[in-house]
Design an enzyme around this catalytic site. Structure first.
Site, PDB file in Angstrom:
ATOM      1  N   THR A   1      28.040 -76.899 -34.551  1.00 47.44           N
ATOM      2  CA  THR A   1      27.046 -75.850 -34.831  1.00 47.44           C
ATOM      3  C   THR A   1      27.664 -74.694 -35.607  1.00 47.44           C
ATOM      4  O   THR A   1      28.868 -74.424 -35.479  1.00 47.44           O
ATOM      5  CB  THR A   1      26.471 -75.326 -33.490  1.00 47.44           C
ATOM      6  OG1 THR A   1      25.783 -74.098 -33.724  1.00 47.44           O
ATOM      7  CG2 THR A   1      27.559 -75.029 -32.469  1.00 47.44           C
ATOM      8  N   ASP A   2      26.821 -73.971 -36.341  1.00 55.22           N
ATOM      9  CA  ASP A   2      27.312 -72.775 -37.047  1.00 55.22           C
ATOM     10  C   ASP A   2      27.690 -71.668 -36.061  1.00 55.22           C
ATOM     11  O   ASP A   2      28.353 -70.706 -36.429  1.00 55.22           O
ATOM     12  CB  ASP A   2      26.272 -72.261 -38.059  1.00 55.22           C
ATOM     13  CG  ASP A   2      24.970 -71.781 -37.432  1.00 55.22           C
ATOM     14  OD1 ASP A   2      24.717 -72.074 -36.247  1.00 55.22           O
ATOM     15  OD2 ASP A   2      24.186 -71.111 -38.144  1.00 55.22           O
ATOM     16  N   GLU A   3      27.277 -71.818 -34.788  1.00 55.04           N
ATOM     17  CA  GLU A   3      27.599 -70.771 -33.806  1.00 55.04           C
ATOM     18  C   GLU A   3      29.096 -70.684 -33.523  1.00 55.04           C
ATOM     19  O   GLU A   3      29.557 -69.700 -32.945  1.00 55.04           O
ATOM     20  CB  GLU A   3      26.831 -70.998 -32.500  1.00 55.04           C
ATOM     21  CG  GLU A   3      25.338 -70.888 -32.691  1.00 55.04           C
ATOM     22  CD  GLU A   3      24.604 -70.432 -31.440  1.00 55.04           C
ATOM     23  OE1 GLU A   3      25.205 -69.781 -30.579  1.00 55.04           O
ATOM     24  OE2 GLU A   3      23.405 -70.754 -31.347  1.00 55.04           O
TER      25      GLU A   3
ATOM     26  N   TYR B   1      28.083 -71.260 -24.763  1.00 52.99           N
ATOM     27  CA  TYR B   1      27.725 -72.509 -25.462  1.00 52.99           C
ATOM     28  C   TYR B   1      28.608 -72.688 -26.706  1.00 52.99           C
ATOM     29  O   TYR B   1      29.235 -73.737 -26.900  1.00 52.99           O
ATOM     30  CB  TYR B   1      26.238 -72.468 -25.869  1.00 52.99           C
ATOM     31  CG  TYR B   1      25.872 -73.385 -27.007  1.00 52.99           C
ATOM     32  CD1 TYR B   1      25.806 -74.767 -26.824  1.00 52.99           C
ATOM     33  CD2 TYR B   1      25.591 -72.881 -28.290  1.00 52.99           C
ATOM     34  CE1 TYR B   1      25.468 -75.614 -27.881  1.00 52.99           C
ATOM     35  CE2 TYR B   1      25.255 -73.718 -29.340  1.00 52.99           C
ATOM     36  CZ  TYR B   1      25.194 -75.083 -29.135  1.00 52.99           C
ATOM     37  OH  TYR B   1      24.875 -75.919 -30.180  1.00 52.99           O
TER      38      TYR B   1
ATOM     39  N   LYS C   1      31.468 -75.567 -27.848  1.00 57.09           N
ATOM     40  CA  LYS C   1      31.378 -76.365 -29.081  1.00 57.09           C
ATOM     41  C   LYS C   1      32.628 -76.161 -29.954  1.00 57.09           C
ATOM     42  O   LYS C   1      33.116 -77.104 -30.580  1.00 57.09           O
ATOM     43  CB  LYS C   1      30.109 -75.987 -29.869  1.00 57.09           C
ATOM     44  CG  LYS C   1      28.798 -76.289 -29.172  1.00 57.09           C
ATOM     45  CD  LYS C   1      28.535 -77.769 -28.950  1.00 57.09           C
ATOM     46  CE  LYS C   1      28.194 -78.511 -30.216  1.00 57.09           C
ATOM     47  NZ  LYS C   1      27.810 -79.925 -29.923  1.00 57.09           N
TER      48      LYS C   1
HETATM   49  N1  NAD Z   1      19.053 -77.448 -31.999  1.00 59.56           N
HETATM   50  C1  NAD Z   1      19.759 -76.743 -32.864  1.00 59.56           C
HETATM   51  O1  NAD Z   1      19.274 -75.750 -33.414  1.00 59.56           O
HETATM   52  C2  NAD Z   1      21.168 -77.161 -33.220  1.00 59.56           C
HETATM   53  C3  NAD Z   1      21.778 -76.573 -34.339  1.00 59.56           C
HETATM   54  C4  NAD Z   1      23.070 -76.976 -34.685  1.00 59.56           C
HETATM   55  C5  NAD Z   1      23.724 -77.920 -33.925  1.00 59.56           C
HETATM   56  N2  NAD Z   1      23.118 -78.470 -32.835  1.00 59.56           N
HETATM   57  C6  NAD Z   1      23.851 -79.473 -32.083  1.00 59.56           C
HETATM   58  O2  NAD Z   1      23.115 -80.678 -32.209  1.00 59.56           O
HETATM   59  C7  NAD Z   1      23.227 -81.442 -31.026  1.00 59.56           C
HETATM   60  C8  NAD Z   1      21.870 -81.811 -30.507  1.00 59.56           C
HETATM   61  O3  NAD Z   1      21.104 -80.649 -30.284  1.00 59.56           O
HETATM   62  P1  NAD Z   1      19.612 -80.779 -29.729  1.00 59.56           P
HETATM   63  O4  NAD Z   1      18.955 -79.474 -29.972  1.00 59.56           O
HETATM   64  O5  NAD Z   1      18.996 -82.014 -30.237  1.00 59.56           O
HETATM   65  O6  NAD Z   1      19.919 -80.938 -28.174  1.00 59.56           O
HETATM   66  P2  NAD Z   1      18.965 -81.404 -27.006  1.00 59.56           P
HETATM   67  O7  NAD Z   1      19.282 -80.509 -25.852  1.00 59.56           O
HETATM   68  O8  NAD Z   1      17.548 -81.505 -27.462  1.00 59.56           O
HETATM   69  O9  NAD Z   1      19.440 -82.895 -26.664  1.00 59.56           O
HETATM   70  C9  NAD Z   1      20.676 -83.180 -26.078  1.00 59.56           C
HETATM   71  C10 NAD Z   1      20.638 -84.626 -25.602  1.00 59.56           C
HETATM   72  O10 NAD Z   1      21.947 -84.915 -25.055  1.00 59.56           O
HETATM   73  C11 NAD Z   1      21.773 -85.613 -23.826  1.00 59.56           C
HETATM   74  N3  NAD Z   1      22.937 -85.351 -22.973  1.00 59.56           N
HETATM   75  C12 NAD Z   1      23.295 -84.167 -22.421  1.00 59.56           C
HETATM   76  N4  NAD Z   1      24.405 -84.327 -21.676  1.00 59.56           N
HETATM   77  C13 NAD Z   1      24.763 -85.633 -21.781  1.00 59.56           C
HETATM   78  C14 NAD Z   1      25.834 -86.400 -21.249  1.00 59.56           C
HETATM   79  N5  NAD Z   1      26.765 -85.858 -20.449  1.00 59.56           N
HETATM   80  N6  NAD Z   1      25.901 -87.713 -21.552  1.00 59.56           N
HETATM   81  C15 NAD Z   1      24.961 -88.285 -22.350  1.00 59.56           C
HETATM   82  N7  NAD Z   1      23.912 -87.608 -22.864  1.00 59.56           N
HETATM   83  C16 NAD Z   1      23.813 -86.291 -22.594  1.00 59.56           C
HETATM   84  C17 NAD Z   1      20.494 -85.046 -23.238  1.00 59.56           C
HETATM   85  O11 NAD Z   1      19.935 -85.915 -22.262  1.00 59.56           O
HETATM   86  C18 NAD Z   1      19.625 -84.882 -24.467  1.00 59.56           C
HETATM   87  O12 NAD Z   1      18.897 -86.054 -24.746  1.00 59.56           O
HETATM   88  C19 NAD Z   1      24.055 -80.610 -30.053  1.00 59.56           C
HETATM   89  O13 NAD Z   1      25.384 -81.065 -30.109  1.00 59.56           O
HETATM   90  C20 NAD Z   1      23.960 -79.204 -30.594  1.00 59.56           C
HETATM   91  O14 NAD Z   1      25.120 -78.485 -30.294  1.00 59.56           O
HETATM   92  C21 NAD Z   1      21.853 -78.113 -32.473  1.00 59.56           C
END
Ligand code: NAD
Length: 311
Positions: free
Chosen positions: A126-128, A151, A155
């Protein structure tokens, strides 16, 4: 042809990624491994659940026995780790699940492939990890990590572990740093779906502080297109994924209210989130130089999401 293990495929971004692989890479076999936490929803995958190239196993990426067995059986050529605890507010309440999944889980996956040089590993970050952008010069990949909330700290830690395994064991790795991502089917704890749902229910819309925090907004379609592009091309290294579309939280919420034909009187300013980063912004030229582009226009996409959510 790839055998692609996608973790967290029942989550928001993961489900788009699974569907993109099934639709755009019909030669690939996709295995989705997800623990099915509160953030997961298998309905997001209903279109592909019976596809012959799609498999699903419920498992925790931090379980060595489960993941070693799954990786030995499936023999992936590509692992894309999307699984994470992803909600900043929750990490402020309790960091434990974030340490478990975002640090131990990632370390465990890397341990499982430390002796498998033919597996390419993609860590969705993430950009964070950069922390707040105080001088408005978008961060480039070589800038220092200065995470400011729990968080983001998990990351950033995960990124360092990925880099250390790459250096120590010679695993080929990619780290992607996407900015704030939005789209249909996002969990209702996140800003855009939460505000649309509240507006739709004619309830007040709580905003942290003055609402002038800026974020860079990336469509989930553009985000997964970039992850898949980097993964399929085995682009080793770290890549920012940004749209260049910067909006304040107030602008986002005002746009939602306009689309719902509601006045701004429903906005309520709350005490700001602890340690709230004021501004983010990344430079994605490194990725754009490879031919990727972000196509989705923010306000048009918001309009589409609002209409799908029935507001
Ligand atoms: N949403 C955003 O704005 C954003 C932006 C940049 C990066 N990201 C990154 O993208 C990724 C996905 O984000 P998202 O918003 O889709 O998240 P989300 O919370 O919607 O989904 C996360 C998924 O991971 C699964 N999970 C959690 N812990 C687990 C474990 N121990 N074993 C197996 N599965 C597990 C959950 O069941 C869920 O289905 C993350 O790594 C996040 O850091 C998200």
């Amino acid at each position: 042809m790839d055998r692609v293990l996608i973790t967290g495929g029942a989550g928001f971004i993961g489900s788009y990624l699974v569907r993109a692989f099934i639709e755009k890479h019909p030669e690939d076999i996709v295995l989705n491994v997800d623990k099915l936490t509160y953030a997961a929803d298998l309905h997001r995958l209903s279109k592909v659940e019976n596809h012959p190239n799609y498999r699903f196993i419920q498992a925790d990426i931090a379980s060595y026995d489960d993941m070693q067995g799954i990786i030995d059986d499936f023999a992936p050529t590509l692992i894309i780790n999307v699984a994470a605890e992803s909600h900043v507010d929750k990490s402020i309440d309790c960091i434990s699940p974030f340490l478990h999944t975002n640090i131990h889980g990632v370390t465990n996956l890397l341990n499982c492939i430390a002796d498998k040089k033919d597996v390419h590993f993609v860590q969705v970050s993430t950009d964070e990890v950069y922390g707040p952008n105080h001088n408005n010069i978008p961060f480039v990949e070589t800038d220092a990590r200065r995470p400011q909330n729990p968080y983001a700290a998990t990351k950033a830690s995960a990124e360092m572990i990925v880099e250390s395994f790459s250096n120590t064991y010679g695993i080929k790795t990619t780290i992607t740093r996407g900015c704030n991502t939005y789209g249909t089917d996002q969990h209702c704890e996140k800003l855009i779906p939460k505000m649309i749902a509240l507006a739709k229910a004619n309830q007040s819309l709580p905003i942290y502080g003055d609402g002038k925090q800026t974020r860079e907004w990336l469509s989930v379609h553009d985000h997964v297109k970039a992850i898949a592009f980097l993964a399929k091309n085995r682009q080793v290294g770290t890549y920012n994924i940004g749209s260049g579309i910067i909006r304040t939280n107030m602008e986002v919420v005002s746009c939602i209210l306009d689309l719902c034909k509601l006045s701004s009187s429903g906005i309520v300013h709350m005490e700001d989130r602890l340690g709230h980063d004021r501004a983010y912004g990344i430079n994605s030229q490194k990725l754009r130089n490879l031919g990727w582009s972000s196509d989705r226009e923010f306000e048009a996409e918001l309009k589409r999401i609002v209409s799908i959510m029935g507001a």
